[in-house]
Design a protein around this motif. Structure first.
Motif, PDB file in Angstrom:
ATOM      1  N   GLU A 163       2.837  -7.664  15.605  1.00 37.18           N
ATOM      2  CA  GLU A 163       4.160  -7.540  14.989  1.00 37.18           C
ATOM      3  C   GLU A 163       4.598  -6.085  14.904  1.00 37.18           C
ATOM      4  N   LEU A 164       3.642  -5.194  14.576  1.00 37.43           N
ATOM      5  CA  LEU A 164       3.957  -3.776  14.436  1.00 37.43           C
ATOM      6  C   LEU A 164       3.853  -3.014  15.754  1.00 37.43           C
ATOM      7  N   GLY A 165       3.195  -3.621  16.727  1.00 39.56           N
ATOM      8  CA  GLY A 165       3.023  -2.963  18.014  1.00 39.56           C
ATOM      9  C   GLY A 165       2.042  -1.815  17.980  1.00 39.56           C
ATOM     10  N   ILE A 166       1.053  -1.912  17.092  1.00 45.74           N
ATOM     11  CA  ILE A 166       0.042  -0.843  16.971  1.00 45.74           C
ATOM     12  C   ILE A 166      -1.345  -1.485  16.806  1.00 45.74           C
ATOM     13  N   THR A 167      -2.379  -0.653  16.890  1.00 50.88           N
ATOM     14  CA  THR A 167      -3.748  -1.100  16.643  1.00 50.88           C
ATOM     15  C   THR A 167      -4.251  -0.468  15.351  1.00 50.88           C
ATOM     16  N   ILE A 168      -4.651  -1.321  14.407  1.00 54.38           N
ATOM     17  CA  ILE A 168      -5.167  -0.826  13.130  1.00 54.38           C
ATOM     18  C   ILE A 168      -6.678  -0.624  13.213  1.00 54.38           C
ATOM     19  N   PHE A 169      -7.360  -1.607  13.841  1.00 59.47           N
ATOM     20  CA  PHE A 169      -8.828  -1.562  13.944  1.00 59.47           C
ATOM     21  C   PHE A 169      -9.247  -1.625  15.405  1.00 59.47           C
ATOM     22  N   GLU A 170     -10.149  -0.733  15.786  1.00 58.81           N
ATOM     23  CA  GLU A 170     -10.770  -0.795  17.099  1.00 58.81           C
ATOM     24  C   GLU A 170     -12.060  -1.586  16.972  1.00 58.81           C
ATOM     25  N   ARG A 171     -12.116  -2.752  17.613  1.00 60.27           N
ATOM     26  CA  ARG A 171     -13.295  -3.620  17.513  1.00 60.27           C
ATOM     27  C   ARG A 171     -14.350  -3.177  18.527  1.00 60.27           C
ATOM     28  N   GLN A 172     -15.515  -2.832  18.027  1.00 63.65           N
ATOM     29  CA  GLN A 172     -16.645  -2.479  18.876  1.00 63.65           C
ATOM     30  C   GLN A 172     -17.794  -3.428  18.578  1.00 63.65           C
ATOM     31  N   LYS A 173     -18.821  -3.393  19.435  1.00 67.57           N
ATOM     32  CA  LYS A 173     -19.925  -4.334  19.282  1.00 67.57           C
ATOM     33  C   LYS A 173     -20.637  -4.191  17.945  1.00 67.57           C
ATOM     34  N   SER A 174     -20.887  -2.972  17.520  1.00 70.56           N
ATOM     35  CA  SER A 174     -21.683  -2.750  16.315  1.00 70.56           C
ATOM     36  C   SER A 174     -20.901  -2.118  15.172  1.00 70.56           C
ATOM     37  N   ASP A 175     -19.605  -1.904  15.373  1.00 64.11           N
ATOM     38  CA  ASP A 175     -18.843  -1.230  14.325  1.00 64.11           C
ATOM     39  C   ASP A 175     -17.361  -1.526  14.492  1.00 64.11           C
ATOM     40  N   ILE A 176     -16.609  -1.246  13.450  1.00 64.65           N
ATOM     41  CA  ILE A 176     -15.157  -1.353  13.481  1.00 64.65           C
ATOM     42  C   ILE A 176     -14.602   0.010  13.098  1.00 64.65           C
TER      43      ILE A 176
END
Length: 300
Positions: free
Chosen positions: A42-55
């Motif tokens: 909705e905002l057109g942005i990324t709040i969290f970068e999802r990684q295998k072992s961390d956020i």
């Protein structure tokens, strides 16, 4: 964007784990993940970068989280003010306390409080400092009793009492014959400590000379509760350093309690609440009642 969705963002930011954040918000993980993905789209942005072992939180995510926290605090203030208007008399207090404080002060607090406010109901929860502060921020608790240090924005605190640490050992231990003990006296003893989640463990370790900690930890046994430690000490399985209120309120003929002879480590116990909490009468009543409670060996 809803208030619940903002709470989902705050939960993920605190937990850095989607499953744990979902448990904190009492929703399923898919529900929480879909809601956050919807906000990002909705905002057109990324709040969290999802990684295998961390956020990881993105730079724009940090700004959004700060605003979400402010909105959450203002929302709690609105709710508190509304409840205060609808109910001039306080009917319920949600109180939390850490494990090393709750059993020794909460019974006295409720007993004293009900002398002047018999109609008020207490909802009590014991937990670790980290969990209690989260619930305080989310409005799931009104007050929390814990020990310093902790640094949290938008939380107000007042000192309740100062509490010395004492050395606890079995009557069978040769050190029990001494009137007072030093850190050097404890060097060859097995030290019983609470587990890593307990803030009191860190306070005990911080009170010991740094050069002796590594040596002493090689002989350390860990436990989950002060009561378990008390029984282990009584059976001469080791010694412990405990808050004085946890042992001085018992007539235990198997234990010997000694103070430190060279210096006296202690902790500050405080009452904490949200700055946005709207029930000033409840705050005043809690502080007044706590000031009238006397725990053996503590001082104000």
């Amino acid at each position: 964007m809803t208030l619940n969705e903002l709470k989902y963002i705050l939960a993920v930011a605190k937990e850095r784990h989607f499953r744990k954040a979902a448990e904190l918000c009492y929703v399923s993980q898919p529900t929480l993940s879909i809601a956050i993905k919807k906000i990002e789209e909705e905002l057109g942005i990324t709040i969290f970068e999802r990684q295998k072992s961390d956020i990881l939180i993105t730079p724009i995510g940090e700004k959004i989280i700060a605003l979400a926290e402010e909105i959450n605090q203002k929302t709690n203030l609105i709710k508190d003010l509304a409840r205060q208007t609808q109910n001039k008399d306080i009917t319920e207090i949600k109180l939390g306390a850490i494990f090393t404080i709750g059993p020794y002060i909460i019974p006295k607090l409720i007993s004293e409080f009900q002398k002047t406010h018999p109609s008020i109901q207490f909802i009590i929860q014991e937990n670790y400092t980290e969990e209690l502060i989260k619930k305080l921020h989310l409005g799931e608790l009104d007050f929390v009793i814990l020990s310093l240090p902790f640094d949290e924005p938008n939380i107000e605190t007042r000192l309740i009492y100062k509490e010395p640490f004492v050395i606890t050992l079995s009557n069978k231990n040769p050190l029990a014959k001494k009137a007072s003990l030093t850190i050097t006296d404890l060097a060859e003893e097995k030290l019983l400590l609470l587990g890593e989640k307990h803030c009191f463990r860190n306070q005990v370790l911080a009170s010991l000379p740094q050069q002796q900690i590594e040596h002493r930890l090689q002989k350390t046994l860990e436990s989950s509760s002060i009561e378990t430690i008390r029984f282990m000490v009584a059976s001469n399985a080791g010694i412990s350093i405990l808050p004085c209120s946890s042992v001085n309120n018992y007539d235990d003929k198997l234990l010997t309690i000694r103070e430190f002879s060279q210096y006296q480590p202690e902790r500050d116990v405080v009452l904490a609440w949200r700055k946005s909490y709207g029930h000033q009468a409840a705050i005043d009543c809690m502080l007044h009642t706590l000031k009238n409670i006397n725990l053996n060996c503590t001082y104000k």
